[in-house]
Structure formats: C-alpha cells, structure tokens
Design an enzyme around this catalytic site. Sequence first.
Site, PDB file in Angstrom:
ATOM      1  N   VAL A  39     -37.037 -18.692  38.599  1.00 24.94           N
ATOM      2  CA  VAL A  39     -35.865 -18.197  37.864  1.00 24.94           C
ATOM      3  C   VAL A  39     -36.047 -16.709  37.570  1.00 24.94           C
ATOM      4  CG1 VAL A  39     -34.655 -18.348  35.634  1.00 24.94           C
ATOM      5  CG2 VAL A  39     -35.287 -20.435  36.866  1.00 24.94           C
ATOM      6  N   LYS A  49     -32.204  -7.363  34.429  1.00 23.84           N
ATOM      7  CA  LYS A  49     -32.629  -5.997  34.089  1.00 23.84           C
ATOM      8  C   LYS A  49     -32.141  -4.991  35.127  1.00 23.84           C
ATOM      9  CE  LYS A  49     -33.575  -8.146  31.280  1.00 23.84           C
ATOM     10  NZ  LYS A  49     -33.736  -9.573  30.912  1.00 23.84           N
ATOM     11  N   GLY A 179     -24.977 -16.694  21.250  1.00 23.12           N
ATOM     12  CA  GLY A 179     -25.393 -15.298  21.035  1.00 23.12           C
ATOM     13  C   GLY A 179     -26.898 -15.143  21.013  1.00 23.12           C
ATOM     14  N   GLY A 180     -27.598 -15.869  21.896  1.00 16.97           N
ATOM     15  CA  GLY A 180     -29.052 -15.680  22.044  1.00 16.97           C
ATOM     16  C   GLY A 180     -29.316 -14.467  22.924  1.00 16.97           C
ATOM     17  N   VAL A 181     -30.574 -14.305  23.337  1.00 15.79           N
ATOM     18  CA  VAL A 181     -30.951 -13.108  24.100  1.00 15.79           C
ATOM     19  C   VAL A 181     -30.127 -12.984  25.384  1.00 15.79           C
ATOM     20  CG1 VAL A 181     -32.830 -11.911  25.264  1.00 15.79           C
ATOM     21  CG2 VAL A 181     -33.288 -13.127  23.145  1.00 15.79           C
ATOM     22  N   ILE A 182     -30.025 -14.086  26.161  1.00 16.66           N
ATOM     23  CA  ILE A 182     -29.310 -14.009  27.444  1.00 16.66           C
ATOM     24  C   ILE A 182     -27.835 -13.657  27.215  1.00 16.66           C
ATOM     25  CG2 ILE A 182     -28.596 -15.340  29.487  1.00 16.66           C
ATOM     26  CD1 ILE A 182     -31.278 -16.824  29.337  1.00 16.66           C
ATOM     27  N   SER A 262     -24.065 -19.742  27.434  1.00 17.01           N
ATOM     28  CA  SER A 262     -25.493 -19.377  27.324  1.00 17.01           C
ATOM     29  C   SER A 262     -26.036 -19.893  25.991  1.00 17.01           C
ATOM     30  CB  SER A 262     -25.681 -17.869  27.436  1.00 17.01           C
ATOM     31  OG  SER A 262     -25.035 -17.223  26.393  1.00 17.01           O
ATOM     32  N   ARG A 265     -31.941 -22.871  27.219  1.00 13.79           N
ATOM     33  CA  ARG A 265     -32.533 -23.506  28.398  1.00 13.79           C
ATOM     34  C   ARG A 265     -33.452 -24.619  27.940  1.00 13.79           C
ATOM     35  NH1 ARG A 265     -31.794 -20.968  33.073  1.00 13.79           N
ATOM     36  NH2 ARG A 265     -33.717 -21.738  33.987  1.00 13.79           N
ATOM     37  N   HIS A 421     -48.446  13.001  22.499  1.00 17.84           N
ATOM     38  CA  HIS A 421     -47.292  13.637  21.873  1.00 17.84           C
ATOM     39  C   HIS A 421     -46.590  14.506  22.905  1.00 17.84           C
ATOM     40  CE1 HIS A 421     -44.862  15.584  18.836  1.00 17.84           C
ATOM     41  NE2 HIS A 421     -45.147  16.735  19.426  1.00 17.84           N
TER      42      HIS A 421
HETATM   43  C1  LIG Z   1     -30.668 -14.885  32.747  1.00 21.56           C
HETATM   44  C2  LIG Z   1     -32.125 -14.962  32.352  1.00 21.56           C
HETATM   45  C3  LIG Z   1     -32.780 -13.821  31.936  1.00 21.56           C
HETATM   46  C4  LIG Z   1     -34.134 -13.885  31.590  1.00 21.56           C
HETATM   47  N1  LIG Z   1     -34.755 -12.728  31.196  1.00 21.56           N
HETATM   48  C5  LIG Z   1     -36.061 -12.774  30.850  1.00 21.56           C
HETATM   49  C6  LIG Z   1     -36.750 -11.592  30.476  1.00 21.56           C
HETATM   50  O1  LIG Z   1     -36.191 -10.499  30.464  1.00 21.56           O
HETATM   51  N2  LIG Z   1     -38.070 -11.691  30.150  1.00 21.56           N
HETATM   52  C7  LIG Z   1     -38.720 -12.894  30.153  1.00 21.56           C
HETATM   53  O2  LIG Z   1     -39.905 -12.935  29.834  1.00 21.56           O
HETATM   54  N3  LIG Z   1     -38.095 -14.036  30.503  1.00 21.56           N
HETATM   55  C8  LIG Z   1     -36.788 -14.002  30.857  1.00 21.56           C
HETATM   56  N4  LIG Z   1     -36.159 -15.154  31.249  1.00 21.56           N
HETATM   57  C9  LIG Z   1     -36.939 -16.408  31.255  1.00 21.56           C
HETATM   58  C10 LIG Z   1     -37.823 -16.472  32.499  1.00 21.56           C
HETATM   59  O3  LIG Z   1     -37.024 -16.437  33.638  1.00 21.56           O
HETATM   60  C11 LIG Z   1     -38.657 -17.736  32.446  1.00 21.56           C
HETATM   61  O4  LIG Z   1     -39.389 -17.767  31.246  1.00 21.56           O
HETATM   62  C12 LIG Z   1     -39.630 -17.791  33.622  1.00 21.56           C
HETATM   63  O5  LIG Z   1     -38.944 -17.780  34.846  1.00 21.56           O
HETATM   64  C13 LIG Z   1     -40.487 -19.055  33.505  1.00 21.56           C
HETATM   65  O6  LIG Z   1     -41.346 -19.124  34.594  1.00 21.56           O
HETATM   66  P1  LIG Z   1     -41.852 -20.533  35.145  1.00 21.56           P
HETATM   67  O7  LIG Z   1     -42.800 -20.206  36.235  1.00 21.56           O
HETATM   68  O8  LIG Z   1     -42.297 -21.366  34.027  1.00 21.56           O
HETATM   69  O9  LIG Z   1     -40.559 -21.256  35.713  1.00 21.56           O
HETATM   70  P2  LIG Z   1     -39.417 -20.831  36.729  1.00 21.56           P
HETATM   71  O10 LIG Z   1     -39.321 -19.386  36.903  1.00 21.56           O
HETATM   72  O11 LIG Z   1     -38.216 -21.579  36.260  1.00 21.56           O
HETATM   73  O12 LIG Z   1     -39.924 -21.437  38.101  1.00 21.56           O
HETATM   74  C14 LIG Z   1     -40.009 -22.799  38.316  1.00 21.56           C
HETATM   75  C15 LIG Z   1     -39.893 -23.051  39.786  1.00 21.56           C
HETATM   76  O13 LIG Z   1     -40.247 -24.389  40.065  1.00 21.56           O
HETATM   77  C16 LIG Z   1     -39.456 -24.861  41.132  1.00 21.56           C
HETATM   78  N5  LIG Z   1     -39.487 -26.327  41.094  1.00 21.56           N
HETATM   79  C17 LIG Z   1     -39.062 -27.132  40.089  1.00 21.56           C
HETATM   80  N6  LIG Z   1     -39.313 -28.431  40.377  1.00 21.56           N
HETATM   81  C18 LIG Z   1     -39.894 -28.440  41.603  1.00 21.56           C
HETATM   82  C19 LIG Z   1     -40.373 -29.463  42.433  1.00 21.56           C
HETATM   83  N7  LIG Z   1     -40.313 -30.749  42.072  1.00 21.56           N
HETATM   84  N8  LIG Z   1     -40.892 -29.128  43.638  1.00 21.56           N
HETATM   85  C20 LIG Z   1     -40.969 -27.832  44.043  1.00 21.56           C
HETATM   86  N9  LIG Z   1     -40.534 -26.815  43.264  1.00 21.56           N
HETATM   87  C21 LIG Z   1     -40.004 -27.114  42.070  1.00 21.56           C
HETATM   88  C22 LIG Z   1     -38.100 -24.247  40.863  1.00 21.56           C
HETATM   89  O14 LIG Z   1     -37.318 -24.175  42.030  1.00 21.56           O
HETATM   90  C23 LIG Z   1     -38.495 -22.873  40.322  1.00 21.56           C
HETATM   91  O15 LIG Z   1     -38.491 -21.895  41.345  1.00 21.56           O
HETATM   92  C24 LIG Z   1     -34.826 -15.126  31.637  1.00 21.56           C
HETATM   93  C25 LIG Z   1     -34.158 -16.272  32.069  1.00 21.56           C
HETATM   94  C26 LIG Z   1     -32.829 -16.204  32.434  1.00 21.56           C
HETATM   95  C27 LIG Z   1     -32.140 -17.452  32.894  1.00 21.56           C
END
Ligand SMILES: Cc1cc2nc3c(=O)[nH]c(=O)nc-3n(C[C@H](O)[C@H](O)[C@H](O)COP(=O)(O)OP(=O)(O)OC[C@H]3O[C@@H](n4cnc5c(N)ncnc54)[C@H](O)[C@@H]3O)c2cc1C
Length: 432
Positions: A39, A49, A179-182, A262, A265, A421
């Site tokens: 994600v 970003k 009205g969360g971060v997203i 939004s 999650r 500075h």
């Molecule tokens: C719009 C938005 C903006 C965000 N902005 C920020 C930010 O600025 N800063 C920040 O820190 N966080 C941000 N986040 C949150 C951030 O994206 C997540 O915290 C982060 O991606 C979590 O990483 P993860 O590896 O746990 O999971 P994910 O990134 O969700 O990755 C999980 C992966 O597992 C795969 N998967 C799931 N089940 C299976 C399966 N059974 N077999 C094979 N693959 C599988 C999925 O396809 C996915 O690619 C944002 C989220 C969103 C939606």
Amino acid sequence: MIYDLAIIGGGPAGYTAAELAGKNGLKTILFEKNALGGVCLNEGCIPTKTVLYSAKVYNTAKDSAKYGISCENVSYDLSKIIARKNKVVRKLVAGIRAKMTEAGVDVVNGNAKWNYELRITNYEIECNEQVYQAKKIIVCTGSETVIPPIPGLKETNFWTSREALDNKEVPESLLIIGGGVIGIEFASFFNTLGTKVVVVEMMEEILGGIDKELSALLRNELTKKGIEFHLSTKVISVNNRQVEIEKDGEKQLLETSQILLSVGRKPTQTVVANEFMQTSNPDIYACGDVTGFSLLAHTAVREAEVAVNHILGKKEPMSYKAIPGVVYTNPEIASVGKTEEVLQTEGIAYTVKKLPMAYSGRFVSENEQGSGVCKIIEGEDGTILGVHILGNPASEIIVIAGIAIEKGMKVEELKAMVFPHPTVGEIIKETL
Ligand SMILES: Cc1cc2nc3c(=O)[nH]c(=O)nc-3n(C[C@H](O)[C@H](O)[C@H](O)COP(=O)(O)OP(=O)(O)OC[C@H]3O[C@@H](n4cnc5c(N)ncnc54)[C@H](O)[C@@H]3O)c2cc1C
C-alpha cells in the site's frame, strides 16, 4: 527446496524483512499478490506525498510575488500530476525489486495461503497451486480500507484513497467522510486545486490522536483556505450525491459532486504479536499494519527489523516510545512521544514549553506570512516526553525529537547539542 524464511506480503514490512534476511544469509522467499511495495508505495505514502508536492509547487508559484518573483498564468494539469505520481511509483517499485534480487530473495507473485498451527516439521505455504516449505514465516499482509455500513453508501459511486489517487478530473466539490490523517491530506490537496471541500468528522476535533491544540490550529488554517468542517457530526445516510448528516440530533442535507470515504483502515486479519513480533506460534511472526497497532510504514519497517533480528538470534524488543506521526498538509504537523491529552489520562505530571515558529530565522525567511508552533512537553525530572510541531518542514525536523525521546534524553542534554544555523530545526533548541 526448504526456505529458512517465508514472508507473506511485499509492503514496507515484507520487503524490509526479506532484504535483511536475505543479506544475512537466510534463504528467503517473498509472496506478494499485487505489487511489490504494498500500500505504501503503490497507493499510500508515496503517491499521496507525490501529488501533495505538486499541489505545493502550484501554491508556491501562485504565491511567488510574496518572494519577489513573478509567475504569470499559473495553472496545473491533474492528468500530468497523476502521470508523474505513477512514474515515481514505478521507479520506487523497480528499486524494491532490484533490492530483492541483490539480497537473493525469491519473489513469487500470487496469493499465499498458510496456517498458524504449530509444526515440528516445516510450514507449508500454498501459492499459484504450488506448495512451498519454510522453517519460519513472517506475516506482513497489511491493512484495508474500512467501509462502514452507512445506508446508501454501497449504491453510491464513492472514492476511497485508491480512486482519489487515480482520478484525472478535479471535482467541483468533494465531501470527505472522516477527518483523520488521510482525509485531511486529501482535503488539503483538492482544496489547493480549487475544489470546494467539506469534511465531516464524528469526533470533536480532526486528526484524532494528534495534539488537540495543533489540530485545531491546522483546522483554522485550512478553514481560512476555504475548507468547511463539520465536527461532532455523523453521516447517517448517502443518496447518490446527497449526504445526510446529523449533529446534536439536528439533521442536514449536503450536496456534493464527489464523496471520499476515509474513516480508517483495518488489518487484513487478526494477529497478536509479542515484543519480538512473534504470534502465539513462535515460528510465525507478524509485522506492520496486520498487527493493527500503529498503521504506519515506519513502524512496519522497524517491526520487520526486530522480527528478522530475533530469527537471527538478536533479542532487541520493539519499542513504540518514539514513533513519529506526520500530517503532510501545507503546513505540516509532526509529532512524537506523548500528547498532553494522553499524559492527562495517564495522570503524569508535565510542563509545556511553546514558541511560535517565527522564532526560527530560517522559517521566517522561507515562510512569508507563515505561522506555526513548536510545543515541547517535559516530565517532572526534565525528560522530554513529547514534541509537537506545526509548520514546514515539521516532517523533516521531528526526527531530532524522536531520537531524544527514544534515548530518554533530558531537556538540558538536547539543549547542549549544536544545531546548524540557520535551520528550522533550531526551533527545537530555542523552545527547550
Ligand atoms: C492513502 C494512504 C496514505 C498513507 N500515508 C502514509 C504516510 O505518509 N506515512 C506512513 O507511515 N504511512 C502511511 N500510510 C500507511 C502505510 O501505507 C502503511 O502503514 C504501510 O503500507 C504498512 O505496510 P505493511 O507492509 O504492513 O502493509 P502493506 O503496505 O499493506 O502491504 C501488505 C502487502 O501484502 C500483500 N498481501 C496481503 N495478503 C497476501 C497474501 N495472502 N499473499 C500475498 N500477498 C498478500 C498485499 O497485496 C500488500 O501488497 C498511508 C496509507 C494510505 C492508504
């Protein structure tokens, strides 16, 4: 082939774990059902970003006269903003793929299935009708958008963050539920592009979890820019482009050309992990959003490091003491450690030191008419408990405070450090 480690999910948790494990000699396999990067790279942190930066450039160009520069006929093209976002994503995803190759990680594109049952022999992972064997598993399957049961929502063509990031036409008006971060980052983006933005938030303040005073200050800034906020307000039904809201028992109908949902999650499954990220089965670890704890990419990365280190025999527990939280609006909010609200609930005594960002010379030189505040919370023994900043570039300077909090530094210790500075980061030293 029996793998030492199988990782399910290729987001920040999964690819970090895979790279570290591979580089440390563990025979590693990574399963990803969609795109490497998860994600975060494909539809979260990086895309948001990237488009927010385009909005910032547009804003700067429009405001350039304040800095003695004239730009005429400033305009934007959303389809080009989205095309650039896609290019940035492609580049970074390719970078992750290269890192996997370099670390000797086998990557399988497919939906993996496994179970948590304790085994004396190896664990089996099924993917694309093949069975793979591994000694240990790290589950990094992430989170998904919460779709609340609001009457009429299902029948409406609403956006989640995913659709909002791929849309190439600017809506005339946008109603954001949540009205969360997203939600607030999208509010800031579309407001800059000229959309009439309305935010409906159930709580009494936006950005739950972030320092209340700073959230209110940011809300005031965004209100001045034309965003309309409905706080302590519930969406009770949606009928195509009409949204019915309720506050203190009073109902109101709002019209909008687009809805963005939004409200948060949720983890893809329920997994509880200990301080080394092990689940109830000590051979199966869980890291990142799937633990449902922090839902931030940088937490996911650190949890993955803790899990792999544990597998490699290094027992460093995960610390959640100094996880920075950032809202990438313009201006930004960045925060680390405890808020006043949390300290009050926990009954911990504290004092607050606060300075306007204008005390930083660099901030004044780069932010014509810009406002902001740096707030530092100190415990009774002088330990820094929390730092909360509104003003650009809060996201970059918060790391100084994060290190201080993680290391349990006292105000006097951080004050004794030499800050370059002129930098905006000096505001922290000034405030201490
Ligand atoms: C719009 C938005 C903006 C965000 N902005 C920020 C930010 O600025 N800063 C920040 O820190 N966080 C941000 N986040 C949150 C951030 O994206 C997540 O915290 C982060 O991606 C979590 O990483 P993860 O590896 O746990 O999971 P994910 O990134 O969700 O990755 C999980 C992966 O597992 C795969 N998967 C799931 N089940 C299976 C399966 N059974 N077999 C094979 N693959 C599988 C999925 O396809 C996915 O690619 C944002 C989220 C969103 C939606």
